[in-house]
Design a protein around this motif. Structure first.
Motif, PDB file in Angstrom:
ATOM      1  N   GLN A  41       4.226  -6.280   5.872  1.00  0.00           N
ATOM      2  CA  GLN A  41       3.298  -7.300   6.345  1.00  0.00           C
ATOM      3  C   GLN A  41       2.326  -6.720   7.369  1.00  0.00           C
ATOM      4  O   GLN A  41       1.133  -7.029   7.353  1.00  0.00           O
ATOM      5  CB  GLN A  41       4.066  -8.474   6.955  1.00  0.00           C
ATOM      6  N   ALA A  44      -0.258  -4.720   5.519  1.00  0.00           N
ATOM      7  CA  ALA A  44      -1.182  -5.607   4.803  1.00  0.00           C
ATOM      8  C   ALA A  44      -2.187  -6.214   5.784  1.00  0.00           C
ATOM      9  O   ALA A  44      -3.386  -6.284   5.495  1.00  0.00           O
ATOM     10  CB  ALA A  44      -0.408  -6.703   4.066  1.00  0.00           C
ATOM     11  N   LEU A  45      -1.707  -6.643   6.951  1.00  0.00           N
ATOM     12  CA  LEU A  45      -2.604  -7.196   7.960  1.00  0.00           C
ATOM     13  C   LEU A  45      -3.588  -6.142   8.446  1.00  0.00           C
ATOM     14  O   LEU A  45      -4.784  -6.402   8.590  1.00  0.00           O
ATOM     15  CB  LEU A  45      -1.800  -7.753   9.134  1.00  0.00           C
ATOM     16  N   ARG A  46      -3.107  -4.930   8.675  1.00  0.00           N
ATOM     17  CA  ARG A  46      -3.980  -3.834   9.114  1.00  0.00           C
ATOM     18  C   ARG A  46      -5.081  -3.599   8.076  1.00  0.00           C
ATOM     19  O   ARG A  46      -6.249  -3.434   8.422  1.00  0.00           O
ATOM     20  CB  ARG A  46      -3.162  -2.568   9.314  1.00  0.00           C
ATOM     21  N   HIS A  47      -4.696  -3.610   6.801  1.00  0.00           N
ATOM     22  CA  HIS A  47      -5.673  -3.418   5.729  1.00  0.00           C
ATOM     23  C   HIS A  47      -6.735  -4.517   5.764  1.00  0.00           C
ATOM     24  O   HIS A  47      -7.937  -4.242   5.653  1.00  0.00           O
ATOM     25  CB  HIS A  47      -4.963  -3.386   4.372  1.00  0.00           C
ATOM     26  N   LEU A  48      -6.297  -5.776   5.933  1.00  0.00           N
ATOM     27  CA  LEU A  48      -7.248  -6.883   5.984  1.00  0.00           C
ATOM     28  C   LEU A  48      -8.174  -6.774   7.193  1.00  0.00           C
ATOM     29  O   LEU A  48      -9.372  -7.042   7.100  1.00  0.00           O
ATOM     30  CB  LEU A  48      -6.499  -8.222   6.017  1.00  0.00           C
ATOM     31  N   LEU A  49      -7.609  -6.372   8.330  1.00  0.00           N
ATOM     32  CA  LEU A  49      -8.435  -6.212   9.526  1.00  0.00           C
ATOM     33  C   LEU A  49      -9.470  -5.107   9.347  1.00  0.00           C
ATOM     34  O   LEU A  49     -10.631  -5.251   9.756  1.00  0.00           O
ATOM     35  CB  LEU A  49      -7.554  -5.922  10.747  1.00  0.00           C
ATOM     36  N   GLN A  51     -10.707  -4.107   6.481  1.00  0.00           N
ATOM     37  CA  GLN A  51     -11.705  -4.628   5.542  1.00  0.00           C
ATOM     38  C   GLN A  51     -12.687  -5.538   6.265  1.00  0.00           C
ATOM     39  O   GLN A  51     -13.893  -5.464   6.038  1.00  0.00           O
ATOM     40  CB  GLN A  51     -11.031  -5.423   4.421  1.00  0.00           C
ATOM     41  N   GLY A  52     -12.163  -6.396   7.121  1.00  0.00           N
ATOM     42  CA  GLY A  52     -13.019  -7.311   7.876  1.00  0.00           C
ATOM     43  C   GLY A  52     -13.960  -6.558   8.801  1.00  0.00           C
ATOM     44  O   GLY A  52     -15.130  -6.919   8.951  1.00  0.00           O
ATOM     45  N   SER A  55     -16.869  -5.223   6.834  1.00  0.00           N
ATOM     46  CA  SER A  55     -17.711  -6.174   6.116  1.00  0.00           C
ATOM     47  C   SER A  55     -18.937  -6.542   6.950  1.00  0.00           C
ATOM     48  O   SER A  55     -18.958  -6.379   8.171  1.00  0.00           O
ATOM     49  CB  SER A  55     -16.917  -7.434   5.766  1.00  0.00           C
TER      50      SER A  55
END
Length: 85
Positions: A41, A44-49, A51-52, A55
């Motif tokens: 988890q 996954a959160l690190r990846h989303l951060l 990506q954000g 962006s």
């Protein structure tokens, strides 16, 4: 389910045993599985951060933006039965 054997120094084994006893885990395997899930988890959160962060911005993050964000969270929580902020 696959099996994996892990060698630990005595101090780490004692720590795991204590976590199992105090944390409500049935076995050391349950404790290790929980650690792995949390690490998955976290990654996954690190990846989303990341990506954000890469962006494009969508606008100014001023007080109006945060008021709208809070309202969306409250509305979503109410629909899910979780209540508001």
């Amino acid at each position: 389910m696959s099996t994996m054997n892990v060698s630990l120094p005595e101090t780490m084994k004692s720590f795991v045993d204590a976590q199992v006893a105090e944390g409500g885990y049935g076995t050391s395997s349950e404790y290790v599985r929980e650690l792995i899930r949390k690490d998955q988890q976290r990654l996954a959160l690190r990846h989303l951060l990341l990506q954000g962060g890469l962006s494009a911005t969508s606008g100014r993050a001023d007080p109006t933006y945060f008021d709208g964000l809070r309202k969306r969270v409250r509305d979503t929580g109410t629909k899910a039965g979780a209540g508001g902020w």
